[in-house]
Design a protein around this motif. Structure first.
Motif, short mmCIF file in Angstrom:
data_model
loop_
_atom_site.label_atom_id
_atom_site.label_comp_id
_atom_site.label_asym_id
_atom_site.label_seq_id
_atom_site.Cartn_x
_atom_site.Cartn_y
_atom_site.Cartn_z
N GLY A 291 0.79 -1.22 0.00
CA GLY A 291 0.00 0.00 0.00
C GLY A 291 0.83 1.28 0.00
N SER A 292 2.17 1.14 0.01
CA SER A 292 3.03 2.33 0.05
C SER A 292 3.20 2.86 -1.38
CB SER A 292 4.39 1.98 0.65
OG SER A 292 4.23 1.42 1.93
N ALA A 293 2.17 3.49 -1.89
CA ALA A 293 2.12 3.85 -3.31
C ALA A 293 3.26 4.78 -3.72
CB ALA A 293 0.77 4.48 -3.62
N ALA A 294 3.51 5.81 -2.93
CA ALA A 294 4.51 6.80 -3.33
C ALA A 294 5.91 6.16 -3.37
CB ALA A 294 4.50 7.98 -2.36
N LEU A 295 6.20 5.33 -2.39
CA LEU A 295 7.52 4.67 -2.35
C LEU A 295 7.67 3.72 -3.53
CD1 LEU A 295 7.07 5.57 0.69
CD2 LEU A 295 8.59 3.68 1.28
N ARG A 296 6.63 2.99 -3.79
CA ARG A 296 6.71 2.02 -4.89
C ARG A 296 6.89 2.73 -6.22
NH1 ARG A 296 1.95 -2.19 -4.72
NH2 ARG A 296 3.13 -2.95 -6.50
N GLU A 297 6.19 3.83 -6.36
CA GLU A 297 6.29 4.60 -7.60
C GLU A 297 7.72 5.11 -7.77
OE1 GLU A 297 4.12 4.74 -9.95
OE2 GLU A 297 5.51 6.00 -11.12
N ALA A 298 8.28 5.64 -6.68
CA ALA A 298 9.63 6.20 -6.74
C ALA A 298 10.66 5.11 -7.00
CB ALA A 298 9.95 6.91 -5.42
N ALA A 299 10.42 3.90 -6.49
CA ALA A 299 11.43 2.84 -6.53
C ALA A 299 11.33 1.97 -7.79
CB ALA A 299 11.29 1.95 -5.29
N ARG A 300 10.32 2.20 -8.58
CA ARG A 300 10.04 1.32 -9.71
C ARG A 300 11.24 1.07 -10.62
NH1 ARG A 300 4.97 -0.26 -11.05
NH2 ARG A 300 4.01 1.38 -9.82
N GLY A 301 12.07 2.08 -10.83
CA GLY A 301 13.18 1.93 -11.77
C GLY A 301 14.47 1.38 -11.17
N LEU A 302 14.46 1.03 -9.90
CA LEU A 302 15.70 0.52 -9.28
C LEU A 302 16.17 -0.74 -9.98
CD1 LEU A 302 14.95 0.99 -5.45
CD2 LEU A 302 16.53 2.31 -6.88
#
Ligand code: 6PG
Length: 476
Positions: A291-302
């Motif tokens: 449910g941590s949408a903002a973190l997941r969005e930011a981390a997508r390209g790692l």
């Protein structure tokens, strides 16, 4: 013709419990804050048995034979307190108030003590099985006094699920014991669901299988030692196609798992008791992470690993390994949950019979499974068993599964598929069986920076090393 038992709070769980009671020949008084629900129940299901509909709390209480048995089925927290407050002045010593909601066991302890002052019994009762269970036979976990159980138990046992002719209901222990056990049930439910979800993810994103194929694999597993309600419904969900798009249902649902909070309570309580329920904690955290949408969005390209799929020969073998890893991790999750029951029981003096808990979870509840008979048998063979892992059956199963389990966890790491449940379960297994843990080093670190002292393996007492001085050792 007074009623044998009353139910107040006729939302779906209360309504279905009332119907279940009536279908078993009990005369049931009905009450709801707004009378519309009561009349709706009467209109739709009034023919199913003997109901006594009432409009006010006074009428409801007056409709019951003594000692009164009153089941409160309202929202946990404030609404439960409000109903109890309204009821208490209307009751007489010896009457029994049952809270069948998902209450926190500490609230149940408080309410039990308060009602005892009035000479009333308060029975905090875990009820599992959802809407269908409430109607067709749930698993019931009542706490409270033995006197209250003597009066109430037979009714509850009559409506509970039955396995091998035995009701999935037993007196759990005093005050908050029933709600505590229900809480741990839910924590185990979270862990079990997470492990199954990881097995799916591995088959999907490691072995490249499609949801429909994975549904078939789960159906196969459900014929064996993993047979359980959760595996069965998982196959149903995976096999379901979205009518709107024709895509697999799992592909059109947002991947954010929600929670009402009982899993969180289990972990919070385990932290207080010092019980390592790592599998349950990982399951709760996995939901939070999803449910941590903002973190997941930011981390997508790692960056991830270059290798992302198994080759087809390896993929074929993999399903068998995943089954082994799932079974082994499931044993660990249940071992942790039962450890928590043991610790809670010791802390609050409840004397909970762990085998009996496994036995009443065999039917009716969300975690019902063939496997629970094994746990029942383990505690029957040794009621003081320190951990389920060392029971003969489970020791053997873990031994047979461990190579596959290790392969699955390392393959997951190599392919970049997150398996917090599988890997934490394996870490727990390896840590428990270790001869020496690096905790000795942690003690050294603590002593170094804070003079927190340590114990030695060869001598009694507490010691401190003069780390900043000549490094001699002092007894403290
Ligand atoms: C049961 C379930 C039930 C629980 C829901 C929701 O035993 O019937 O455990 O009591 O409340 O399954 O749980 P979450 O919303 O926290 O997933």
């Amino acid at each position: 013709n007074s009623a044998h038992i009353g139910v107040t709070g006729l939302a779906v769980m209360g309504r279905n419990l009332a119907r279940n009671l009536a279908r078993h020949g009990h005369r049931v008084a009905l009450h709801n804050r707004s009378a519309a629900r009561t009349s709706a129940l009467m209109a739709e299901f009034g023919h199913e048995g003997a109901f006594v509909p009432t409009e006010t709390m006074e009428q409801f209480v007056a409709a019951l034979e003594r000692p009164r048995r009153i089941v409160v089925m309202v929202k946990a927290g404030g609404p439960t307190d409000a109903v109890i407050e309204e009821l208490v002045p209307l009751l007489e010593p010896g009457d029994i108030v049952v809270d069948g909601g998902n209450a926190h066991f500490l609230d149940t302890r408080r309410r039990e003590a308060a009602l005892r002052e009035h000479g009333l019994h308060f029975v905090g009762t875990g009820i599992s099985g959802g809407e269908e269970g409430a109607l067709e036979g749930p698993s019931i976990m009542p706490g409270g006094t033995p006197e209250a159980y003597a009066i109430l138990g037979p009714l509850l046992e009559s409506i509970a699920a039955k396995v091998d002719g035995r009701p999935c209901c037993t007196h759990v222990g005093p005050d908050g014991a029933g709600h505590f056990v229900k809480m741990v049930h839910n924590g185990i439910e979270y862990a079990d669901m997470q492990l199954i979800a990881e097995a799916y993810d591995l088959l999907r994103h490691g072995a490249g299988r499609q949801p429909g194929d994975i549904a078939q694999i789960f159906r196969g597993w459900n014929e064996g030692r993993l047979e359980s309600y959760l595996i069965e419904i998982t196959a149903e969900v995976l096999g379901h196609g979205d009518p709107l798009t024709g895509h697999p249902f799992v592909d059109v649902v947002e991947d954010r798992a929600e929670q009402k909070g009982t899993g969180r309570w289990t972990v919070q309580t385990a932290l207080e008791l010092g019980v390592p329920v790592s599998g349950i904690a990982e399951a709760v955290f996995a939901r939070s992470l999803s449910g941590s949408a903002a973190l997941r969005e930011a981390a997508r390209g790692l960056p991830g690993p270059s290798e992302t799929w198994l080759d087809s020969a390896a993929a074929d073998r993999f399903a068998g390994d995943v089954e082994q890893a799932l079974y082994a991790s499931k044993i660990v999750a249940y071992a942790q949950g039962f450890h928590q029951i043991q610790a809670g029981s010791a802390e609050y003096g409840w004397q909970i019979d762990r085998g009996a808990m496994a036995s009443i979870w065999r039917g009716g509840c969300i975690i019902r499974a063939r496997f629970l008979s094994r746990i029942d048998a383990a505690y029957r063979a040794d009621p003081e068993l320190p951990t389920l892992l060392t029971d003969d059956h489970f020791r053997e199963a873990l031994g047979a599964a461990q190579s596959a389990w290790r392969r699955v966890v390392s393959t997951a790491a190599q392919l970049g598929v997150p398996v917090p449940g599988f890997s934490s379960a394996l870490a727990y297994y390896d840590a428990l069986r270790a001869d020496r843990l690096p905790a000795a080093l942690v003690q050294g670190q603590r002593d170094f920076f804070g003079a927190h002292t340590y114990r030695r393996t060869d001598r009694a007492g507490s010691f401190h090393t003069l780390w900043g001085g000549d490094r001699s050792e002092q007894e403290r």
